[in-house]
Design a protein around this motif. Structure first.
Motif, short mmCIF file in Angstrom:
data_model
loop_
_atom_site.label_atom_id
_atom_site.label_comp_id
_atom_site.label_asym_id
_atom_site.label_seq_id
_atom_site.Cartn_x
_atom_site.Cartn_y
_atom_site.Cartn_z
N VAL A 261 0.84 -1.21 0.00
CA VAL A 261 0.00 0.00 0.00
C VAL A 261 0.87 1.26 0.00
CG1 VAL A 261 -1.64 1.34 1.38
CG2 VAL A 261 -2.00 -1.11 1.05
N MET A 262 1.99 1.21 0.71
CA MET A 262 2.91 2.36 0.70
C MET A 262 3.50 2.57 -0.69
SD MET A 262 4.83 1.70 4.37
CE MET A 262 5.87 3.16 4.26
N LEU A 264 2.02 1.68 -3.54
CA LEU A 264 0.93 2.21 -4.36
C LEU A 264 0.68 3.68 -4.04
CD1 LEU A 264 -1.60 -0.77 -4.26
CD2 LEU A 264 -0.10 -0.11 -6.15
N GLY A 265 0.81 4.05 -2.76
CA GLY A 265 0.66 5.46 -2.40
C GLY A 265 1.73 6.32 -3.05
N LEU A 266 2.96 5.81 -3.11
CA LEU A 266 4.02 6.55 -3.79
C LEU A 266 3.72 6.70 -5.27
CD1 LEU A 266 6.86 7.83 -3.62
CD2 LEU A 266 7.79 5.56 -4.15
N ALA A 268 0.73 6.71 -6.66
CA ALA A 268 -0.36 7.68 -6.77
C ALA A 268 0.15 9.11 -6.59
CB ALA A 268 -1.44 7.36 -5.74
N TYR A 269 1.16 9.28 -5.76
CA TYR A 269 1.77 10.59 -5.55
C TYR A 269 2.57 11.02 -6.78
CZ TYR A 269 5.46 13.70 -3.69
OH TYR A 269 6.35 14.72 -3.49
N MET A 323 10.53 7.14 0.80
CA MET A 323 9.56 6.06 0.96
C MET A 323 10.25 4.73 1.28
SD MET A 323 6.52 5.08 1.23
CE MET A 323 5.63 6.56 0.72
#
Length: 559
Positions: A261-262, A264-266, A268-269, A323
């Protein structure tokens, strides 16, 4: 929860070994440790004021914010990237640089005007449809299907590898090592024979070149065998270390949900930043330019666009490095809570508290570490690039040696910094100094946390990935009409599995480092929170050249 967790790290060694079922070896080691190891203040009185009274996991929910200036600098980079990106999106020119050919110079207005419309979009759509209908489209469909199935199967495969390392690490290692040698030899010989039989391949690669490639691969395999033979005395110890790390990770399986998830968050960022970079390219105008006595129309980019590209790329590199460090922080914080907890007790909300600390009080520390890691990698890349170029001379050689020495020294000091910061909540510089002094006080080395374990794990995942690729190739040969292209699809499947299992190895490496630093904290305090860890880690060598007496002593270790 803080009260119950705090009591987990206050137990005495005598309490831990009160049970008669505990091994005698470790209790003897603890007694010897208490009698022969002076307290830190006696062994190094000059520096005792620099150490905290006790080093243990900081369970306080309100940790103080560290490295705030670096966090503010990172936020300025990110906010500036998004602010200028929004401006670039609003201010973009509807005419892209690729449409310059549709403009002609108008002598009456002394400007470039559009001469007609372009049908690029329709042509692109036709080309895409033709691609799907062609043989390349058939290959693409099978490739996408194979990658999707591989991604789905990677989840149970990763869990299988983890629990196999926990319960059958020794068997898995000893089974994988021969395959790690035999699989490359088989692929090398198979390629040589197949290329010799195939007329097209034999024409492109003459016999001499094929023999050179064959011998080169065999030499590389021989060097790998030689490396394993040199480190064979540490294999048994490394197997136990891998088993401990797999056990720690299996007790915190929630990390397998949080870490992706981290990532994927990166991603998305990064998506809006990439869109901003595309729109920034459209900031400019089509202007007339005189060349060779004629006037042409060309695209003139705004002067601030290159500066924005540099800002956005630096922000992305810094964010990616931060990250990675945040993942290490979350892993370390979670594993440390497991380590310092009572035996047979389950820590609740350990991942949540680690995430809260990572993106809260210690976010500046993570940004600081990411910044330094990013700078080191950029400098090392520049040095390697300069070394590959024709840069001769004694000055260049000496300069490269000095830079490499400084980078190696930084990597040495940085090895356990984030692990220590996740445990104590200290700032980056304090964590680097205190972690080094902690290992030095306890005669532990920051460079011997069994690099053999990484090689063994790499061998295991290489074998598993190769076996999976061979199975995929056999299935594609039997069920499809891809022919030779099935090898390409199998290679892609091999790479996907290798990358996913490589992430598992990366997590296990960080778990090994975290357990090592937790073991050092125990040793420093004269306590034992995890007896099985002490039984194994006490046999680690104190230097690279020191071989552990694990095999020679033949002492009964906890299984």
């Amino acid at each position: 929860m803080a009260t119950s967790d705090d009591t987990a790290v206050t137990g005495k060694p005598s309490d831990v070994f009160e049970s008669p079922s505990k091994p005698l070896l470790l209790s003897t080691y603890i007694d010897d440790f208490h009698h022969h190891s002076p307290p830190p203040s006696e062994s190094d009185p000059s520096s005792s004021s620099h150490y905290p009274t006790t080093i243990t996991y900081n369970y306080h929910s309100s940790r103080s914010v560290k490295d705030l200036p670096i966090l503010i600098l990172f936020l300025l980079f990110a906010i500036s990237t998004f602010a200028f990106g929004i401006f670039a999106s609003v201010n973009r020119n509807p005419n892209s640089p690729s449409s310059v050919s549709a403009f002609v110079y108008d002598i009456r207005t002394d400007s470039c005007i559009k001469d007609g419309t372009s049908s690029v979009t329709g042509d692109a759509r036709v080309l895409f449809l033709n691609l799907l209908r062609s043989d390349s489209g058939y290959i693409l469909k099978n490739l996408i299907l194979t990658v999707v199935v591989t991604l789905i199967l990677s989840i149970p495969l990763s869990v299988f590898v983890l629990f196999s390392l926990k319960h059958y690490a020794k068997q898995l290692v000893y089974i994988s090592l021969p395959f790690f040698i035999l699989v490359p030899i088989f692929i090398d010989l198979y390629w040589f024979v197949a290329c010799t039989v195939n007329s097209t391949c034999s024409e492109k690669f003459p016999l001499g070149y094929r023999i050179i490639v064959l011998v080169f691969v065999l030499v590389v395999i021989g060097m790998i065998v030689w490396i394993f033979m040199l480190n064979w005395s540490r294999v048994e110890l490394t197997v136990r270390i891998i088993r401990v790390s797999a056990d720690a990770l299996s007790n915190n399986l929630g990390l397998f949900g949080v870490l992706p998830v981290m990532i994927l968050g990166l991603l998305a960022y990064f998506v809006p930043i990439v869109v901003f970079l595309v729109f920034a390219r459209l900031n400019g105008e089509i202007v007339p330019t005189e060349k060779y006595g004629k006037v042409f129309c060309e695209w003139k980019q705004d002067s601030w666009v290159p500066a924005y590209y540099a800002l956005a790329i630096l922000t992305m590199l810094w964010s990616a490095a931060a990250m990675v460090e945040a993942q290490v922080y979350v892993i370390s914080g979670t594993i440390a809570q497991w380590y310092f907890s009572k035996e047979d007790s389950r820590v609740k909300r350990s991942i949540r508290s680690s995430l809260r600390n990572a993106f809260g009080p210690s976010s500046g520390t993570i940004c600081f570490s990411g910044l330094l890691i990013g700078i080191v990698r950029i400098v090392r890349g520049a040095v390697d690039t300069a070394a590959n170029e024709d840069a001769s001379g004694m000055v260049n050689v000496v300069l490269r040696c000095c830079v490499n020495a400084l980078l190696s020294a930084f990597e040495f000091l940085n090895k356990f910094t984030i692990n220590f910061a996740a445990i104590t909540g200290e700032a980056y510089c304090a964590s680097a100094r205190l972690s080094y002094e902690l290992l030095r006080r306890n005669l532990l080395s920051a460079v011997v946390v069994e690099i053999v374990s990484t090689r063994l794990l790499a061998a295991i995942i290489f074998v598993l990935s190769a076996v999976y690729a061979i199975v995929v190739c056999v299935i594609l040969k039997a069920a499809t009409d891809l022919g030779v292209d099935s090898y390409f699809v199998a290679v892609v499947a091999f790479v996907v599995v290798l990358v996913i299992l490589g992430l598992l190895v990366h997590v296990l490496d960080n778990v090994i480092d975290t357990v090592y630093i937790c073991y050092a904290v125990d040793r420093d305090k004269g306590e034992v929170c995890k007896a099985d860890v002490h039984e194994i880690y006490v046999h680690l060598p104190i230097s690279r050249n020191h071989n552990p007496s694990y095999l020679n002593a033949r002492t009964p270790l906890l299984v």
